[in-house]
Motif scaffolding. Structure first.
Motif, mmCIF file in Angstrom:
data_model
loop_
_atom_site.group_PDB
_atom_site.id
_atom_site.type_symbol
_atom_site.label_atom_id
_atom_site.label_comp_id
_atom_site.label_asym_id
_atom_site.label_seq_id
_atom_site.Cartn_x
_atom_site.Cartn_y
_atom_site.Cartn_z
ATOM 1 N N GLU A 138 36.059 44.030 62.253
ATOM 2 C CA GLU A 138 36.143 44.527 62.380
ATOM 3 C C GLU A 138 37.111 44.607 60.772
ATOM 4 N N GLU A 139 38.197 44.432 60.881
ATOM 5 C CA GLU A 139 39.601 44.047 60.031
ATOM 6 C C GLU A 139 39.423 42.783 58.866
ATOM 7 N N LEU A 140 38.727 41.989 59.142
ATOM 8 C CA LEU A 140 37.640 40.792 58.766
ATOM 9 C C LEU A 140 36.143 41.497 57.498
ATOM 10 N N ILE A 141 35.545 42.295 58.389
ATOM 11 C CA ILE A 141 34.657 42.850 57.347
ATOM 12 C C ILE A 141 35.679 43.718 56.159
ATOM 13 N N ARG A 142 37.006 44.873 56.969
ATOM 14 C CA ARG A 142 37.147 46.129 55.587
ATOM 15 C C ARG A 142 37.679 44.715 54.638
ATOM 16 N N TRP A 143 38.526 43.813 55.205
ATOM 17 C CA TRP A 143 39.059 42.528 53.796
ATOM 18 C C TRP A 143 38.460 42.188 52.687
ATOM 19 N N ALA B 218 38.474 43.444 48.851
ATOM 20 C CA ALA B 218 38.604 41.834 48.362
ATOM 21 C C ALA B 218 37.616 41.857 47.265
ATOM 22 N N LYS B 219 36.237 41.982 47.393
ATOM 23 C CA LYS B 219 34.661 42.793 46.365
ATOM 24 C C LYS B 219 34.985 43.426 45.806
ATOM 25 N N ALA B 220 35.753 44.888 46.484
ATOM 26 C CA ALA B 220 35.850 46.162 44.818
ATOM 27 C C ALA B 220 36.824 45.676 43.995
ATOM 28 N N ALA B 221 38.153 45.244 44.674
ATOM 29 C CA ALA B 221 39.139 44.690 43.783
ATOM 30 C C ALA B 221 38.840 43.716 42.276
ATOM 31 N N VAL B 222 37.411 42.358 43.372
ATOM 32 C CA VAL B 222 37.172 41.611 42.372
ATOM 33 C C VAL B 222 36.148 42.391 41.118
ATOM 34 N N VAL B 223 35.325 43.121 41.743
ATOM 35 C CA VAL B 223 34.361 43.760 40.671
ATOM 36 C C VAL B 223 36.021 44.294 39.672
ATOM 37 N N LYS B 224 36.596 45.504 40.286
ATOM 38 C CA LYS B 224 37.219 46.333 39.450
ATOM 39 C C LYS B 224 38.150 45.081 38.732
ATOM 40 N N ASP B 225 39.285 44.385 38.896
ATOM 41 C CA ASP B 225 39.928 43.752 38.398
ATOM 42 C C ASP B 225 39.004 42.693 37.149
ATOM 43 N N ASN B 226 37.708 42.103 37.356
ATOM 44 C CA ASN B 226 37.074 41.113 36.382
ATOM 45 C C ASN B 226 36.126 42.042 34.789
ATOM 46 N N SER B 227 35.943 43.136 35.555
ATOM 47 C CA SER B 227 35.465 44.425 34.264
ATOM 48 C C SER B 227 36.057 44.375 33.352
ATOM 49 N N THR B 228 36.006 44.554 32.370
ATOM 50 C CA THR B 228 35.772 44.731 30.953
ATOM 51 C C THR B 228 35.370 45.707 29.954
ATOM 52 N N PRO B 229 35.545 46.501 29.329
ATOM 53 C CA PRO B 229 34.659 47.325 28.061
ATOM 54 C C PRO B 229 33.628 46.570 28.119
ATOM 55 N N ALA B 230 34.016 44.684 27.693
ATOM 56 C CA ALA B 230 32.472 44.663 27.389
ATOM 57 C C ALA B 230 31.718 43.881 27.863
ATOM 58 N N TYR B 231 32.244 44.246 30.259
ATOM 59 C CA TYR B 231 31.300 42.536 30.799
ATOM 60 C C TYR B 231 31.469 43.171 31.982
ATOM 61 N N LYS B 232 30.398 44.185 32.205
ATOM 62 C CA LYS B 232 30.730 44.866 34.054
ATOM 63 C C LYS B 232 30.262 43.814 34.929
ATOM 64 N N VAL B 233 31.110 43.506 36.090
ATOM 65 C CA VAL B 233 30.541 42.728 36.775
ATOM 66 C C VAL B 233 29.846 43.397 38.072
ATOM 67 N N LYS B 234 29.383 43.221 38.847
ATOM 68 C CA LYS B 234 27.702 44.008 39.687
ATOM 69 C C LYS B 234 28.632 43.092 40.508
ATOM 70 N N PRO B 235 28.617 43.616 41.843
ATOM 71 C CA PRO B 235 29.006 43.710 42.861
ATOM 72 C C PRO B 235 28.252 41.930 43.774
ATOM 73 N N ALA B 236 26.972 42.143 43.817
ATOM 74 C CA ALA B 236 26.162 40.777 43.731
ATOM 75 C C ALA B 236 26.391 39.691 43.041
ATOM 76 N N ASP B 237 27.202 39.397 41.962
ATOM 77 C CA ASP B 237 27.936 38.474 41.409
ATOM 78 C C ASP B 237 28.870 37.756 41.828
ATOM 79 N N VAL B 238 29.432 38.788 43.199
ATOM 80 C CA VAL B 238 30.897 38.008 43.689
ATOM 81 C C VAL B 238 30.247 36.811 44.273
ATOM 82 N N PRO B 239 30.741 36.051 44.062
ATOM 83 C CA PRO B 239 30.263 34.713 45.081
ATOM 84 C C PRO B 239 31.590 34.743 46.795
ATOM 85 N N ALA B 240 30.862 34.180 47.415
ATOM 86 C CA ALA B 240 32.068 33.821 48.646
ATOM 87 C C ALA B 240 33.322 33.639 48.594
ATOM 88 N N ASP B 241 33.707 32.284 47.960
ATOM 89 C CA ASP B 241 35.300 32.062 47.697
ATOM 90 C C ASP B 241 35.773 32.975 46.655
#
Length: 223
Positions: free
Chosen positions: A119-124, A128-151
């Motif tokens: 459960e802790e790993l799943i939460r991590w 992490a995926k939510a942070a990657v989506v948020k941090d890498n989205s810009t006004p002109a480029y939106k990251v989709k959760p499906a775009d986030v690679p495993a690494d």
């Protein structure tokens, strides 16, 4: 003890001492010097730790060990926030701190050792995926959760993996370009230049060394 016995003992001791001196010279001096000389002549980069240098020639790290790119730790924070003007490496949840010899501030590498349904790993991973989506989205480029690679959301076995996948590097391009006032195509070209393919065309996976990429980015932004 007879004279002959004393003489025999002295000869044995002398022979043993000569053997010790010869072996010390051969194994303790000549052999290490020969190995070091061959390594420096034929494998200079690897022998010196696979150092990476910046444009001024200053050593900034090793291509074999990952580094973090974080902002200074603020009061109340348990861990520093990533410095988003740089390409980010893989997560390093497996890293621990030295609790044995506290005289030195050492970081210990290692895996999280958690099963896939932990459960802790799943939460991590979800966080992490939510942070990657948020941090890498810009006004002109939106990251989709499906775009986030495993690494992007899992750490390596050592926690010190120096490389990321080309997919994760490309996902960060728009954010890095925006934060550094660079063109997207310019940063894309930088990633392409620092992408290493499979060894011999079929061994391993394509990869991007984060330290090498960020060192080139630093030179580009200062140029």
């Amino acid at each position: 003890m007879t004279h002959n016995t004393v003489s025999s003992t002295a000869r044995l001791l002398g022979a043993g001492l000569r053997a010790l001196l010869v072996l010390t010279l051969l194994c303790g001096v000549l052999y290490p010097l020969a190995v070091t000389g061959v390594a420096q002549a034929l494998f200079n980069d690897k022998a010196n730790g696979s150092e990476i240098k910046d444009a001024s020639g200053r050593v900034v790290g090793s291509s074999l060990i990952g580094q973090r790119y974080d902002l200074p730790l603020k009061g109340g924070q348990e861990s520093p926030a990533p410095d988003l003007k740089w390409f980010q490496p893989r997560p390093s949840n497996g890293l621990g701190t030295n609790s044995v010899n506290t005289q030195y501030s050492l970081i210990l590498s290692g895996a999280t050792n958690r099963s896939g349904d932990n459960e802790e790993l799943i939460r991590w991973v979800k966080d992490a995926k939510a942070a990657v989506v948020k941090d890498n989205s810009t006004p002109a480029y939106k990251v989709k959760p499906a775009d986030v690679p495993a690494d992007a959301v899992t750490s390596s076995g050592s926690g010190l993996d120096p490389d990321i996948s080309p997919a994760y590097a490309k996902l960060q391009v728009h954010r890095v370009a925006e934060r550094n006032g660079l063109g997207v195509q310019e940063v894309e070209a930088l990633v392409a230049d620092h992408t290493t393919g499979r060894l011999l065309g079929f061994l391993g996976e394509p990869r991007v060394n984060v330290l090498e990429l960020n060192t080139a980015l630093r030179s580009l932004t200062r140029g």
